[in-house]
Design a protein around this motif. Sequence first.
Motif, PDB file in Angstrom:
ATOM      1  N   PHE A   1       6.368  14.189  13.100  1.00 47.31           N
ATOM      2  CA  PHE A   1       6.680  12.993  12.222  1.00 47.31           C
ATOM      3  C   PHE A   1       6.938  11.746  12.885  1.00 47.31           C
ATOM      4  CE2 PHE A   1       7.395  16.789   9.864  1.00 47.31           C
ATOM      5  CZ  PHE A   1       6.784  16.489   8.597  1.00 47.31           C
ATOM      6  N   ALA A   2       6.254  10.598  12.157  1.00 44.00           N
ATOM      7  CA  ALA A   2       6.950   9.254  12.679  1.00 44.00           C
ATOM      8  C   ALA A   2       8.002   9.016  11.413  1.00 44.00           C
ATOM      9  CB  ALA A   2       5.502   8.306  12.488  1.00 44.00           C
ATOM     10  N   PHE A   3       9.136   9.093  11.756  1.00 47.91           N
ATOM     11  CA  PHE A   3      10.043   8.809  10.906  1.00 47.91           C
ATOM     12  C   PHE A   3      10.504   7.175  10.603  1.00 47.91           C
ATOM     13  CE2 PHE A   3      11.391  12.718  12.749  1.00 47.91           C
ATOM     14  CZ  PHE A   3      11.549  13.621  11.590  1.00 47.91           C
ATOM     15  N   ASN A   4      11.047   6.731   9.562  1.00 54.57           N
ATOM     16  CA  ASN A   4      11.371   5.379   9.327  1.00 54.57           C
ATOM     17  C   ASN A   4       9.950   4.796   9.002  1.00 54.57           C
ATOM     18  OD1 ASN A   4      14.203   5.306   9.531  1.00 54.57           O
ATOM     19  ND2 ASN A   4      14.056   5.720  11.646  1.00 54.57           N
ATOM     20  N   THR A   5       9.178   5.529   8.527  1.00 51.78           N
ATOM     21  CA  THR A   5       7.884   4.958   8.207  1.00 51.78           C
ATOM     22  C   THR A   5       7.257   5.173   7.067  1.00 51.78           C
ATOM     23  OG1 THR A   5       7.331   5.515  10.767  1.00 51.78           O
ATOM     24  CG2 THR A   5       5.271   5.090   9.590  1.00 51.78           C
ATOM     25  N   ARG A   6       7.059   4.219   6.201  1.00 53.30           N
ATOM     26  CA  ARG A   6       6.519   4.464   4.926  1.00 53.30           C
ATOM     27  C   ARG A   6       5.097   4.174   4.997  1.00 53.30           C
ATOM     28  NH1 ARG A   6       6.338   0.889   0.622  1.00 53.30           N
ATOM     29  NH2 ARG A   6       7.133  -0.722   2.155  1.00 53.30           N
ATOM     30  N   VAL A   7       4.524   5.092   4.198  1.00 55.07           N
ATOM     31  CA  VAL A   7       3.041   5.014   4.022  1.00 55.07           C
ATOM     32  C   VAL A   7       2.728   3.884   2.950  1.00 55.07           C
ATOM     33  CG1 VAL A   7       0.874   6.223   3.117  1.00 55.07           C
ATOM     34  CG2 VAL A   7       2.617   7.084   4.734  1.00 55.07           C
ATOM     35  N   THR A   8       1.971   2.909   3.009  1.00 58.26           N
ATOM     36  CA  THR A   8       1.926   1.805   2.117  1.00 58.26           C
ATOM     37  C   THR A   8       0.418   1.842   1.451  1.00 58.26           C
ATOM     38  OG1 THR A   8       1.032   0.671   4.068  1.00 58.26           O
ATOM     39  CG2 THR A   8       3.451   0.248   3.380  1.00 58.26           C
ATOM     40  N   ALA A   9      -0.620   2.571   1.935  1.00 59.06           N
ATOM     41  CA  ALA A   9      -1.761   2.678   1.304  1.00 59.06           C
ATOM     42  C   ALA A   9      -2.399   3.834   1.895  1.00 59.06           C
ATOM     43  CB  ALA A   9      -2.609   1.660   1.437  1.00 59.06           C
ATOM     44  N   ALA A  10      -3.074   4.572   1.040  1.00 57.67           N
ATOM     45  CA  ALA A  10      -4.030   5.613   1.368  1.00 57.67           C
ATOM     46  C   ALA A  10      -5.338   5.643   0.699  1.00 57.67           C
ATOM     47  CB  ALA A  10      -3.453   6.919   0.964  1.00 57.67           C
ATOM     48  N   THR A  11      -6.495   5.176   1.379  1.00 57.07           N
ATOM     49  CA  THR A  11      -7.648   4.921   0.458  1.00 57.07           C
ATOM     50  C   THR A  11      -8.867   5.690   1.019  1.00 57.07           C
ATOM     51  OG1 THR A  11      -7.040   2.455   0.797  1.00 57.07           O
ATOM     52  CG2 THR A  11      -9.257   3.071  -0.009  1.00 57.07           C
ATOM     53  N   TYR A  12      -9.499   6.302   0.139  1.00 58.71           N
ATOM     54  CA  TYR A  12     -10.617   6.992   0.222  1.00 58.71           C
ATOM     55  C   TYR A  12     -12.046   6.532   0.567  1.00 58.71           C
ATOM     56  CZ  TYR A  12     -13.880  11.251   0.153  1.00 58.71           C
ATOM     57  OH  TYR A  12     -15.021  12.024   0.363  1.00 58.71           O
ATOM     58  N   ASP A  13     -12.591   6.725   1.737  1.00 58.88           N
ATOM     59  CA  ASP A  13     -14.043   5.960   1.945  1.00 58.88           C
ATOM     60  C   ASP A  13     -14.965   6.958   1.871  1.00 58.88           C
ATOM     61  OD1 ASP A  13     -16.077   4.807   3.239  1.00 58.88           O
ATOM     62  OD2 ASP A  13     -15.072   4.103   5.016  1.00 58.88           O
ATOM     63  N   GLU A  14     -15.701   6.621   0.700  1.00 59.58           N
ATOM     64  CA  GLU A  14     -16.907   7.525   0.372  1.00 59.58           C
ATOM     65  C   GLU A  14     -17.649   7.335   1.477  1.00 59.58           C
ATOM     66  OE1 GLU A  14     -17.971   7.398  -3.969  1.00 59.58           O
ATOM     67  OE2 GLU A  14     -16.513   5.705  -4.157  1.00 59.58           O
ATOM     68  N   ALA A  15     -18.214   6.431   2.144  1.00 59.13           N
ATOM     69  CA  ALA A  15     -19.365   6.541   3.295  1.00 59.13           C
ATOM     70  C   ALA A  15     -18.822   7.566   4.097  1.00 59.13           C
ATOM     71  CB  ALA A  15     -19.367   5.019   3.611  1.00 59.13           C
ATOM     72  N   THR A  16     -17.738   7.530   4.579  1.00 62.21           N
ATOM     73  CA  THR A  16     -17.456   8.636   5.749  1.00 62.21           C
ATOM     74  C   THR A  16     -16.741   9.754   5.258  1.00 62.21           C
ATOM     75  OG1 THR A  16     -15.000   7.403   6.020  1.00 62.21           O
ATOM     76  CG2 THR A  16     -16.689   6.639   7.548  1.00 62.21           C
ATOM     77  N   GLY A  17     -16.206   9.843   3.975  1.00 66.17           N
ATOM     78  CA  GLY A  17     -15.205  10.885   3.477  1.00 66.17           C
ATOM     79  C   GLY A  17     -14.172  11.076   4.279  1.00 66.17           C
ATOM     80  N   LEU A  18     -13.468   9.944   4.595  1.00 65.51           N
ATOM     81  CA  LEU A  18     -12.127  10.180   5.236  1.00 65.51           C
ATOM     82  C   LEU A  18     -11.126   9.130   4.365  1.00 65.51           C
ATOM     83  CD1 LEU A  18     -13.540   9.594   8.939  1.00 65.51           C
ATOM     84  CD2 LEU A  18     -12.860  11.745   7.834  1.00 65.51           C
ATOM     85  N   TRP A  19      -9.980   9.765   4.478  1.00 60.06           N
ATOM     86  CA  TRP A  19      -8.869   8.805   3.878  1.00 60.06           C
ATOM     87  C   TRP A  19      -8.206   7.858   5.062  1.00 60.06           C
ATOM     88  CZ3 TRP A  19      -6.998   8.616  -0.817  1.00 60.06           C
ATOM     89  CH2 TRP A  19      -7.322   9.825  -1.676  1.00 60.06           C
ATOM     90  N   ARG A  20      -7.931   6.670   4.862  1.00 57.85           N
ATOM     91  CA  ARG A  20      -7.422   5.797   5.813  1.00 57.85           C
ATOM     92  C   ARG A  20      -5.880   5.483   5.330  1.00 57.85           C
ATOM     93  NH1 ARG A  20      -9.222   1.409   9.060  1.00 57.85           N
ATOM     94  NH2 ARG A  20     -11.365   1.968   8.694  1.00 57.85           N
ATOM     95  N   VAL A  21      -5.091   6.199   6.025  1.00 51.81           N
ATOM     96  CA  VAL A  21      -3.676   5.919   5.726  1.00 51.81           C
ATOM     97  C   VAL A  21      -3.087   4.801   6.430  1.00 51.81           C
ATOM     98  CG1 VAL A  21      -1.500   7.190   5.653  1.00 51.81           C
ATOM     99  CG2 VAL A  21      -3.782   8.430   5.379  1.00 51.81           C
TER     100      VAL A  21
END
Length: 541
Positions: free
Chosen positions: A111-131
């Motif tokens: 875990f990275a603590f004290n670390t809020r996720v600010t966005a999670a975007t699905y990229d249809e071209a690569t099929g990957l989530w960018r967090v």
Amino acid sequence: MSASRLARDNAPRRVDAVVIGAGFAGLYAIYKLREMGLSHAAFEQGGGVGGTWYWNRYPGASSDSESWVYAYSFSEALEQEWTWSCRFPGQAEILRYLEHVADRFELRPAFAFNTRVTAATYDEATGLWRVETEHGEQVLAQFLITAVGCLSAAQVPQIAGLEDFKGRWYHTGQWPHEGVDFTGLRVGVVGTGSSGIQSIPVIAKQAAHLTVFQRTPNFSVPARNAPLSPAQIADLKANIKTIRETCRWSTIGQPYDWKADEALKQSPAALRAQFEADWAKGGFEWMFGSFSDLLADPAANALAAEFVREKIRDVVQDPATASKLIPQGYPIGTKRLPLDADYFETFNRPNVALVDLRDTPIERVVDTGIRTSRQTFELDAIVFATGFDAMTGPLNRIGIRGRGNEPLAAKWSAGPQTYLGVCTRGFPNLFMVTGPGSPSVLGNMPTSIEQHVDWICELLTHLRAVGATTVEPTAEAEAEWGAHVKALADDTLFPQADSWYMGANIPGKPRVFLPYIGGFGTYRKLCAEIAANGYEGFRIT
Ligand code: NA7
């Protein structure tokens, strides 16, 4: 890796899975992913593990499920080596347990603590989530697993003038780690849900004076917490496998279930004898291990409600106060039933006053306290025990975007749409542990969490085995599940209450019954069948 280093070195890292959250769910998800040999990154906005038990450090915070079931069951060694002190452990003990689990299974380094996720975007071209995180780190992942809890988005009411208050104010779900000393202070508690009902008796003993601001009177059942004797501990450890297996297939993830009998078929004497016997035991069993018609038939429910009202009248000495505390207008059990330790008794103390906000609503906070339509209450501290934006709140706040850059919050603007409470269409490879539409909050969370994480991980294994990369529910499966969740709820009395289950505690939130009420065991069976049938209702590509 330090936050500043992450910010400098922000070329996206590539992993198989990202996990958000380090509570019961996130810790177990990491344990399983590691076991499966999947690479992972994990983020937690708090400074340590624990989730709910990291944040909810308010006085009296405690589990309402018995300690021996409010725990993991995946490791027999863990079950045998950990010993709970009492029936309903407090926040500090549960946090110690989760810290022990994190250390014992070496989960912290993930875990990275004290670390809020600010966005999670699905990229249809690569099929990957960018967090993306608040520190500027970016991670690319095939799978995104949210383990953000159901009751983690604290709700401080929008009351005019809060910024004018000269004292200190707190929300129970964001309690200061150093604790709060109320000695000699005039304290106001706003809210009488579980958090209020757990904290009020403890704060009352410390504060010079306590004013409780109650909007809706609540039913509550005695917890009857007690230390565990060596003999009980030995017995529980000897039988723990059977106990946990019973939980897995029960209605609410507990080692008991509804009695076959109906309350309406009992003679008055038999009914009272059973209610009294269960009342003496303490805990949820009084309601949820009781007659099978209590939450389905208004007449049966009324019998249970009247029993509790009588108990309140028996305990509270001042009849005017008792009458303000007596719940009316909604069926018992349809707002989350609190367990308490001398909650109603607390109103007999000379230093405790009750303000009925239905008679005299809060107008505003002023520099010296809270002003209602009748008077100003002078306060040194205010505690908001005002709850959470339940189930959808934690997910909507992350900033998740799926196909076509669609925000999850936009898709769910009229209420959440999921399949099994785990996945949602348009957001491929997103897995929500105890998401809306899952049984989760209607019972023992660890039971629910383990089932979800196991099931999700089996699905990931299946994807690998068949050489697929993407899984997503079909439109039909999602619509059917939503209709099924609603139909089950509509068969009960739950929709009649203004509860957080219904989203009714958040201004503007759609009125939708959020969890699945068909029972843990039924849900588990259904999930297993869906998997056995080649993940019916999912599009796997
Ligand atoms: P709950 O159960 O949502 O209770 C919140 C309480 O705060 C409840 O009594 C509310 O009254 C009251 N409330 C909320 N907003 C206001 C405002 N604006 N003014 C006055 N009173 C207000 O939250 P808890 O933290 O106690 O428990 C959450 C869950 O955590 C619990 O159910 C367990 O599952 C663990 P209302 O009833 O809405 O009129």
